[in-house]
Design a protein around this motif. Structure first.
Motif, PDB file in Angstrom:
ATOM      1  N   GLY A 101       9.782  31.595  42.092  1.00  0.00           N
ATOM      2  CA  GLY A 101      11.114  31.080  42.396  1.00  0.00           C
ATOM      3  C   GLY A 101      12.095  31.234  41.250  1.00  0.00           C
ATOM      4  N   ALA A 102      11.835  32.182  40.350  1.00  0.00           N
ATOM      5  CA  ALA A 102      12.714  32.383  39.193  1.00  0.00           C
ATOM      6  C   ALA A 102      14.095  32.841  39.654  1.00  0.00           C
ATOM      7  N   GLN A 103      15.133  32.151  39.189  1.00  0.00           N
ATOM      8  CA  GLN A 103      16.510  32.457  39.558  1.00  0.00           C
ATOM      9  C   GLN A 103      17.224  33.151  38.399  1.00  0.00           C
ATOM     10  N   ASN A 104      17.754  34.328  38.671  1.00  0.00           N
ATOM     11  CA  ASN A 104      18.503  35.081  37.654  1.00  0.00           C
ATOM     12  C   ASN A 104      17.772  35.152  36.316  1.00  0.00           C
ATOM     13  N   PRO A 105      16.523  35.599  36.315  1.00  0.00           N
ATOM     14  CA  PRO A 105      15.796  35.646  35.047  1.00  0.00           C
ATOM     15  C   PRO A 105      16.307  36.754  34.136  1.00  0.00           C
ATOM     16  N   VAL A 106      16.067  36.586  32.861  1.00  0.00           N
ATOM     17  CA  VAL A 106      16.221  37.670  31.894  1.00  0.00           C
ATOM     18  C   VAL A 106      14.865  38.358  31.788  1.00  0.00           C
ATOM     19  N   LEU A 107      14.836  39.653  32.044  1.00  0.00           N
ATOM     20  CA  LEU A 107      13.596  40.416  31.961  1.00  0.00           C
ATOM     21  C   LEU A 107      13.449  40.973  30.546  1.00  0.00           C
ATOM     22  N   PHE A 112       5.395  49.430  26.624  1.00  0.00           N
ATOM     23  CA  PHE A 112       5.086  49.855  27.991  1.00  0.00           C
ATOM     24  C   PHE A 112       5.677  48.902  29.020  1.00  0.00           C
ATOM     25  N   GLY A 113       5.816  47.627  28.657  1.00  0.00           N
ATOM     26  CA  GLY A 113       6.407  46.654  29.569  1.00  0.00           C
ATOM     27  C   GLY A 113       7.822  47.016  29.969  1.00  0.00           C
ATOM     28  N   ALA A 114       8.538  47.727  29.100  1.00  0.00           N
ATOM     29  CA  ALA A 114       9.884  48.181  29.447  1.00  0.00           C
ATOM     30  C   ALA A 114       9.843  49.157  30.612  1.00  0.00           C
ATOM     31  N   ARG A 115       8.764  49.937  30.701  1.00  0.00           N
ATOM     32  CA  ARG A 115       8.615  50.876  31.815  1.00  0.00           C
ATOM     33  C   ARG A 115       8.422  50.131  33.135  1.00  0.00           C
ATOM     34  N   VAL A 116       7.645  49.076  33.089  1.00  0.00           N
ATOM     35  CA  VAL A 116       7.425  48.288  34.300  1.00  0.00           C
ATOM     36  C   VAL A 116       8.752  47.710  34.794  1.00  0.00           C
ATOM     37  N   ILE A 117       9.558  47.242  33.864  1.00  0.00           N
ATOM     38  CA  ILE A 117      10.877  46.724  34.245  1.00  0.00           C
ATOM     39  C   ILE A 117      11.738  47.838  34.819  1.00  0.00           C
ATOM     40  N   MET A 118      11.655  49.025  34.252  1.00  0.00           N
ATOM     41  CA  MET A 118      12.415  50.146  34.799  1.00  0.00           C
ATOM     42  C   MET A 118      11.943  50.511  36.201  1.00  0.00           C
ATOM     43  N   ASP A 119      10.651  50.430  36.463  1.00  0.00           N
ATOM     44  CA  ASP A 119      10.154  50.639  37.823  1.00  0.00           C
ATOM     45  C   ASP A 119      10.788  49.628  38.769  1.00  0.00           C
ATOM     46  N   TYR A 120      10.838  48.366  38.338  1.00  0.00           N
ATOM     47  CA  TYR A 120      11.460  47.320  39.153  1.00  0.00           C
ATOM     48  C   TYR A 120      12.926  47.646  39.410  1.00  0.00           C
ATOM     49  N   LEU A 121      13.635  48.029  38.371  1.00  0.00           N
ATOM     50  CA  LEU A 121      15.069  48.302  38.501  1.00  0.00           C
ATOM     51  C   LEU A 121      15.323  49.512  39.398  1.00  0.00           C
ATOM     52  N   HIS A 123      13.641  50.371  42.025  1.00  0.00           N
ATOM     53  CA  HIS A 123      13.398  50.045  43.431  1.00  0.00           C
ATOM     54  C   HIS A 123      14.157  48.809  43.913  1.00  0.00           C
ATOM     55  N   TYR A 124      14.519  47.898  42.986  1.00  0.00           N
ATOM     56  CA  TYR A 124      15.168  46.655  43.396  1.00  0.00           C
ATOM     57  C   TYR A 124      16.550  46.456  42.783  1.00  0.00           C
ATOM     58  N   GLY A 125      16.919  47.287  41.814  1.00  0.00           N
ATOM     59  CA  GLY A 125      18.213  47.138  41.180  1.00  0.00           C
ATOM     60  C   GLY A 125      18.262  45.947  40.237  1.00  0.00           C
ATOM     61  N   ASP A 126      19.443  45.712  39.646  1.00  0.00           N
ATOM     62  CA  ASP A 126      19.576  44.636  38.663  1.00  0.00           C
ATOM     63  C   ASP A 126      20.406  43.466  39.173  1.00  0.00           C
ATOM     64  N   ALA A 127      20.670  43.419  40.485  1.00  0.00           N
ATOM     65  CA  ALA A 127      21.539  42.364  41.026  1.00  0.00           C
ATOM     66  C   ALA A 127      20.934  40.978  40.885  1.00  0.00           C
ATOM     67  N   SER A 128      19.601  40.880  40.895  1.00  0.00           N
ATOM     68  CA  SER A 128      18.942  39.573  40.899  1.00  0.00           C
ATOM     69  C   SER A 128      18.514  39.107  39.515  1.00  0.00           C
ATOM     70  N   ARG A 219      24.157  47.735  35.199  1.00  0.00           N
ATOM     71  CA  ARG A 219      25.424  47.031  35.068  1.00  0.00           C
ATOM     72  C   ARG A 219      25.276  45.691  34.338  1.00  0.00           C
ATOM     73  N   LYS A 220      24.100  45.128  34.341  1.00  0.00           N
ATOM     74  CA  LYS A 220      23.889  43.848  33.677  1.00  0.00           C
ATOM     75  C   LYS A 220      23.761  44.043  32.159  1.00  0.00           C
ATOM     76  N   PRO A 221      24.008  42.978  31.379  1.00  0.00           N
ATOM     77  CA  PRO A 221      23.908  43.087  29.921  1.00  0.00           C
ATOM     78  C   PRO A 221      22.513  43.525  29.473  1.00  0.00           C
ATOM     79  N   VAL A 222      22.494  44.341  28.437  1.00  0.00           N
ATOM     80  CA  VAL A 222      21.240  44.894  27.914  1.00  0.00           C
ATOM     81  C   VAL A 222      21.200  44.704  26.406  1.00  0.00           C
ATOM     82  N   LEU A 223      20.082  44.207  25.918  1.00  0.00           N
ATOM     83  CA  LEU A 223      19.844  44.079  24.480  1.00  0.00           C
ATOM     84  C   LEU A 223      18.644  44.936  24.112  1.00  0.00           C
ATOM     85  N   LEU A 224      18.822  45.798  23.129  1.00  0.00           N
ATOM     86  CA  LEU A 224      17.745  46.639  22.609  1.00  0.00           C
ATOM     87  C   LEU A 224      17.361  46.128  21.229  1.00  0.00           C
TER      88      LEU A 224
END
Length: 283
Positions: A101-107, A112-121, A123-128, A219-224
């Motif tokens: 039930g996480a609402q508007n989480p920061v990923l 390698f975990g960054a790749r998993v997030i990219m897979d998510y993005l 297929h699901y985008g960054d709207a949530s 489109r969402k904020p990104v920190l590297l």
């Protein structure tokens, strides 16, 4: 006490993958509007985030840390098909967000975990999501961004011989840090690596991935965040990513290597807190 121990054991959540696997995540269940989903790196697990759970960040924010498929306490299928499809990795993260039930989480993705997030993005985008943080993220295939320490240790980590794999694991863990870790931490991280079966290792690393189109569309904020002394993923990795994501904020962390959130947990946590303080969406 293990250097990867939790002062207050987080809840262990179980959820299902889209291919019907049992997956595990840790959740500190802090009641707050700030949620971080912490995605570990290759051949690691959720325990590597113990400093974040144990520190100020774990008091002020909800922290959720999955064991990725093939890692930790999550299912370790031995079929290559369980790892080669990016949609499965994307679904895992989506199902975790839904189950908790996480609402508007920061990923937050490490290596390698960054790749998993990219897979998510993809297929699901960054709207949530509220924002994205990549630390030492393995986001580009160009080998010029990979350090000699990674190139030297990785073949051993994939060797069928258990002793050679152990040597590779030890070299890999040592190379995560700007300064050699103390033996208890080294042994704990080697043990985490050692729990990844040979067949899983071999099947997990075959994907050649191109995320540049996904990064360019964010489109969402990104920190590297990247350790200046990272010997595995060279700082040029994040520097090059910052040219693909023009609005990304890049911070090179002095005195740290690849595991900067372990090496200097307090400074890393402060960067996360400053990042969410500046977000407008969802906060």
């Amino acid at each position: 006490m293990s250097p990867l121990a939790f002062e207050t054991p987080p809840r262990k959540r179980r959820f299902r993958s889209s291919d019907n696997r049992n997956l595990i995540a840790l959740d500190n269940e802090v009641e707050t509007h700030r949620t971080f989903i912490l995605v570990h790196g290759l051949f690691q697990n959720s325990e590597v985030w113990c400093n974040q759970f144990n520190g100020q960040l774990g008091i002020s924010a909800r922290l959720i840390a999955p064991d990725l498929r093939g890692h930790g306490a999550s299912a370790k299928p031995d079929s290559i098909h369980a790892y080669e499809d990016g949609r499965l990795w994307a679904d895992d993260l989506h199902n975790l967000i839904t189950a908790t039930g996480a609402q508007n989480p920061v990923l937050v993705g490490w290596s390698f975990g960054a790749r998993v997030i990219m897979d998510y993005l993809r297929h699901y985008g960054d709207a949530s999501v509220a924002g994205l943080v990549f630390l030492g993220g393995y986001l580009l295939e160009d080998p010029a961004n990979l350090g000699a320490e990674l190139l030297n240790s990785f073949p051993k980590m994939l060797d069928e011989n258990v002793e050679l794999r152990g040597e590779g694991d030890a070299a890999f863990v040592n190379a995560m840090f700007a300064e050699p870790p103390k033996p208890p931490l080294l042994d704990a991280l080697k043990s985490v690596c050692g729990n990844i079966p040979y067949i899983v290792r071999r099947n997990m690393v075959g994907r050649i991935l191109d995320y540049e189109d996904v990064m360019a569309g964010l489109r969402k904020p990104v920190l590297l965040l990247h350790g200046e002394e990272d010997a595995l993923m060279l700082p040029s990795m994040s520097q090059n990513v910052s040219t693909i994501i023009p609005h990304a904020e890049l911070k090179l962390i002095s005195g740290c290597g690849h595991a900067l959130f372990i090496e200097d947990a307090e400074r890393f946590d402060q960067h996360l807190q400053s990042f969410v303080a500046g977000l407008e969406t969802g906060y």
